[in-house]
Design an enzyme around this catalytic site. Structure first.
Site, PDB file in Angstrom:
ATOM      1  N   ASN A  26       0.960  -1.148   0.177  1.00  0.00           N
ATOM      2  CA  ASN A  26      -0.016   0.089   0.012  1.00  0.00           C
ATOM      3  C   ASN A  26       1.017   1.152  -0.250  1.00  0.00           C
ATOM      4  O   ASN A  26       1.478   1.384   1.113  1.00  0.00           O
ATOM      5  CB  ASN A  26      -0.798  -0.402   1.242  1.00  0.00           C
ATOM      6  CG  ASN A  26      -2.065   1.524   1.665  1.00  0.00           C
ATOM      7  OD1 ASN A  26      -1.825   2.031   0.338  1.00  0.00           O
ATOM      8  ND2 ASN A  26      -1.847   1.375   2.568  1.00  0.00           N
ATOM      9  N   TRP A  27       0.748   1.910  -0.924  1.00  0.00           N
ATOM     10  CA  TRP A  27       2.041   3.423  -0.912  1.00  0.00           C
ATOM     11  C   TRP A  27       1.499   4.352  -0.558  1.00  0.00           C
ATOM     12  O   TRP A  27       2.137   5.514  -0.177  1.00  0.00           O
ATOM     13  CB  TRP A  27       1.980   3.435  -2.923  1.00  0.00           C
ATOM     14  CG  TRP A  27       3.141   1.859  -3.272  1.00  0.00           C
ATOM     15  CD1 TRP A  27       3.236   0.961  -2.682  1.00  0.00           C
ATOM     16  CD2 TRP A  27       3.764   2.025  -4.440  1.00  0.00           C
ATOM     17  NE1 TRP A  27       4.218   0.212  -3.481  1.00  0.00           N
ATOM     18  CE2 TRP A  27       3.981   1.284  -4.910  1.00  0.00           C
ATOM     19  CE3 TRP A  27       3.484   3.187  -5.783  1.00  0.00           C
ATOM     20  CZ2 TRP A  27       4.988   0.338  -6.574  1.00  0.00           C
ATOM     21  CZ3 TRP A  27       3.776   2.020  -6.660  1.00  0.00           C
ATOM     22  CH2 TRP A  27       4.937   1.317  -7.007  1.00  0.00           C
ATOM     23  N   LYS A  28       0.153   3.975   0.056  1.00  0.00           N
ATOM     24  CA  LYS A  28      -0.748   5.350   0.664  1.00  0.00           C
ATOM     25  C   LYS A  28      -0.166   6.835  -0.336  1.00  0.00           C
ATOM     26  O   LYS A  28      -0.168   6.828  -1.722  1.00  0.00           O
ATOM     27  CB  LYS A  28       0.067   5.789   1.940  1.00  0.00           C
ATOM     28  CG  LYS A  28       0.209   4.493   2.430  1.00  0.00           C
ATOM     29  CD  LYS A  28      -0.214   4.759   3.354  1.00  0.00           C
ATOM     30  CE  LYS A  28       0.349   3.015   5.120  1.00  0.00           C
ATOM     31  NZ  LYS A  28       0.444   3.433   6.852  1.00  0.00           N
ATOM     32  N   GLY A  69       3.188  -1.381   4.311  1.00  0.00           N
ATOM     33  CA  GLY A  69       2.491   0.037   4.029  1.00  0.00           C
ATOM     34  C   GLY A  69       4.491   0.026   3.859  1.00  0.00           C
ATOM     35  O   GLY A  69       4.988   0.515   3.125  1.00  0.00           O
ATOM     36  N   GLY A  70       5.111   0.841   4.813  1.00  0.00           N
ATOM     37  CA  GLY A  70       5.935   1.996   4.656  1.00  0.00           C
ATOM     38  C   GLY A  70       7.701   1.028   3.719  1.00  0.00           C
ATOM     39  O   GLY A  70       7.785   1.350   2.666  1.00  0.00           O
ATOM     40  N   GLU A  81      -5.376  -6.060  10.659  1.00  0.00           N
ATOM     41  CA  GLU A  81      -4.028  -4.867  10.782  1.00  0.00           C
ATOM     42  C   GLU A  81      -4.664  -3.896  11.584  1.00  0.00           C
ATOM     43  O   GLU A  81      -5.521  -3.246  12.034  1.00  0.00           O
ATOM     44  CB  GLU A  81      -4.413  -3.951   9.701  1.00  0.00           C
ATOM     45  CG  GLU A  81      -3.900  -4.407   7.766  1.00  0.00           C
ATOM     46  CD  GLU A  81      -3.895  -2.495   6.976  1.00  0.00           C
ATOM     47  OE1 GLU A  81      -2.614  -3.382   6.732  1.00  0.00           O
ATOM     48  OE2 GLU A  81      -3.828  -2.263   7.226  1.00  0.00           O
ATOM     49  N   GLY A  96       2.802   1.685  10.748  1.00  0.00           N
ATOM     50  CA  GLY A  96       3.448   2.421  10.864  1.00  0.00           C
ATOM     51  C   GLY A  96       4.767   2.785  11.884  1.00  0.00           C
ATOM     52  O   GLY A  96       4.832   4.489  12.200  1.00  0.00           O
ATOM     53  N   GLU A  99      -6.485   4.393   8.125  1.00  0.00           N
ATOM     54  CA  GLU A  99      -6.597   5.518   7.975  1.00  0.00           C
ATOM     55  C   GLU A  99      -7.846   6.009   7.215  1.00  0.00           C
ATOM     56  O   GLU A  99      -7.971   7.297   7.627  1.00  0.00           O
ATOM     57  CB  GLU A  99      -4.966   5.683   6.953  1.00  0.00           C
ATOM     58  CG  GLU A  99      -4.012   5.592   7.420  1.00  0.00           C
ATOM     59  CD  GLU A  99      -2.336   5.079   6.792  1.00  0.00           C
ATOM     60  OE1 GLU A  99      -2.841   5.366   5.465  1.00  0.00           O
ATOM     61  OE2 GLU A  99      -1.754   4.737   7.246  1.00  0.00           O
ATOM     62  N   SER A 102       3.633  -2.998   9.877  1.00  0.00           N
ATOM     63  CA  SER A 102       5.630  -2.729  10.453  1.00  0.00           C
ATOM     64  C   SER A 102       6.103  -4.314  10.001  1.00  0.00           C
ATOM     65  O   SER A 102       6.884  -5.108  10.445  1.00  0.00           O
ATOM     66  CB  SER A 102       5.611  -2.242  11.768  1.00  0.00           C
ATOM     67  OG  SER A 102       5.358  -1.425  12.060  1.00  0.00           O
ATOM     68  N   HIS A 105      -9.291   1.103   5.158  1.00  0.00           N
ATOM     69  CA  HIS A 105      -8.075   0.626   5.846  1.00  0.00           C
ATOM     70  C   HIS A 105      -8.212   1.704   6.908  1.00  0.00           C
ATOM     71  O   HIS A 105      -8.730   2.469   7.172  1.00  0.00           O
ATOM     72  CB  HIS A 105      -7.000   1.481   4.637  1.00  0.00           C
ATOM     73  CG  HIS A 105      -5.487   1.534   5.188  1.00  0.00           C
ATOM     74  ND1 HIS A 105      -5.268   2.521   6.247  1.00  0.00           N
ATOM     75  CD2 HIS A 105      -4.548   0.096   5.030  1.00  0.00           C
ATOM     76  CE1 HIS A 105      -3.735   2.547   6.290  1.00  0.00           C
ATOM     77  NE2 HIS A 105      -3.563   1.069   6.017  1.00  0.00           N
TER      78      HIS A 105
HETATM   79  C1  PEP Z   1      -0.564  -0.447   5.955  1.00  0.00           C
HETATM   80  O1  PEP Z   1      -0.147   0.825   6.321  1.00  0.00           O
HETATM   81  O2  PEP Z   1      -1.583  -0.998   5.427  1.00  0.00           O
HETATM   82  C2  PEP Z   1       0.674  -0.540   7.127  1.00  0.00           C
HETATM   83  C3  PEP Z   1       0.405  -2.112   7.188  1.00  0.00           C
HETATM   84  O3  PEP Z   1       1.800   0.022   6.827  1.00  0.00           O
HETATM   85  P1  PEP Z   1       3.196  -0.223   7.713  1.00  0.00           P
HETATM   86  O4  PEP Z   1       3.477  -1.736   6.908  1.00  0.00           O
HETATM   87  O5  PEP Z   1       3.767   0.656   7.529  1.00  0.00           O
HETATM   88  O6  PEP Z   1       3.108  -0.641   9.086  1.00  0.00           O
END
Ligand code: PEP
Length: 252
Positions: free
Chosen positions: A9-11, A236-237, A169, A175, A99, A215, A97
């Site tokens: 997920n590049w957000k 994500g990251g 999640e 994050g 967010e 993470s 998600h």
């Molecule tokens: C996400 O936003 O779906 C996610 C899992 O982010 P991260 O891997 O950065 O925790």
């Protein structure tokens, strides 16, 4: 057979050039990986989806949108419909998600409508859900997850589930650098599968891919993915770095 899936997920990251560059490096990296029964999906921002679709043609990388609106079309300034996405070749969408739930007030009810629209229009849905830190600290995490799933998904007919990918999640792990332990992930994934056994039966529940997100990094992916009810990850990251992302894909 249950699919393994790694999705990035590049957000709200990467302009057009950065999107092109990341896709090029990713293609080279993913080419090296033997993808046995594994799907690799990335979700760029809306404006870069068309470029991403073009750039990944004839590769094993699939492209997802990060959201869609539940209405067919109409006066919804700033929103994007399933039909618009389909017209550029997008057929996967991330919904729910944390967010979106937190910053854009997406409720279980709205998500139920979005899921229905996505399924009606032939999309695969990566459906995200998970508890807040205070829910876990109060030992309410199973209850919260159960109600998120019941409210948004349990009205779907069995046939819809060939298009549903679940992504657990825990919000406290997104994050933050704090990952759920592999045992915590397995415990929750087993509970989730059990809910689907009760609602839809064994066969359907056993076919459901349940991803873990929060993470995930090359250093912890192996351990998390080794658990029997963890079928991959939503990243994500670490998905913004092609090398890290492909290391995670290799860990599956
Ligand atoms: C996400 O936003 O779906 C996610 C899992 O982010 P991260 O891997 O950065 O925790």
């Amino acid at each position: 057979m249950r699919k393994k899936i790694v999705a990035g997920n590049w957000k709200m990251n990467n302009n057009l050039n950065q999107t092109k560059e990341l896709i090029e490096v990713l293609k080279a990296e993913i080419n090296e990986v033997k993808l046995n029964n594994t799907r690799v999906i990335v979700a760029p921002s809306f404006v870069n989806l068309q470029e991403a679709i073009e750039g990944t043609k004839n590769t094993s990388i699939e492209i997802a949108a990060q959201n869609l609106h539940q209405a067919k079309n109409g006066a919804y300034t700033g929103e994007v419909s399933s039909e618009m996405l389909a017209s550029i070749g997008v057929d996967i969408v991330i919904l729910g998600h944390s967010e979106r739930r937190t910053y854009f007030n997406e409720t279980d009810e709205a998500l139920s409508e979005k899921v229905a629209t996505a399924i009606e229009n032939g999309f695969d849905v990566i459906f995200c859900f998970g508890e807040q830190l205070e829910d876990r600290e109060a030992n309410n995490h199973f209850k919260v997850v159960e109600s998120q799933l019941k409210n948004a998904l349990f009205n779907l007919p069995s046939e819809a589930y060939s298009k549903i990918i679940l992504a657990y999640e825990p919000v406290w792990a997104i994050g933050t650098g704090k990952t759920a332990s592999a045992d915590q992930a397995q415990e929750m994934h087993k509970f989730i599968r059990g809910l689907f056994v009760d609602a839809y039966g064994n066969d359907l529940a056993n076919e459901l891919s349940i991803l873990y997100g929060g993470s995930v990094k090359p250093s912890n992916a192996n351990e998390i993915f080794s658990k029997p009810d963890v079928d991959g990850g939503l990243i994500g990251g670490a998905s913004l770095n092609a090398k890290d992302f492909s290391e995670i894909v290799k860990a599956i």
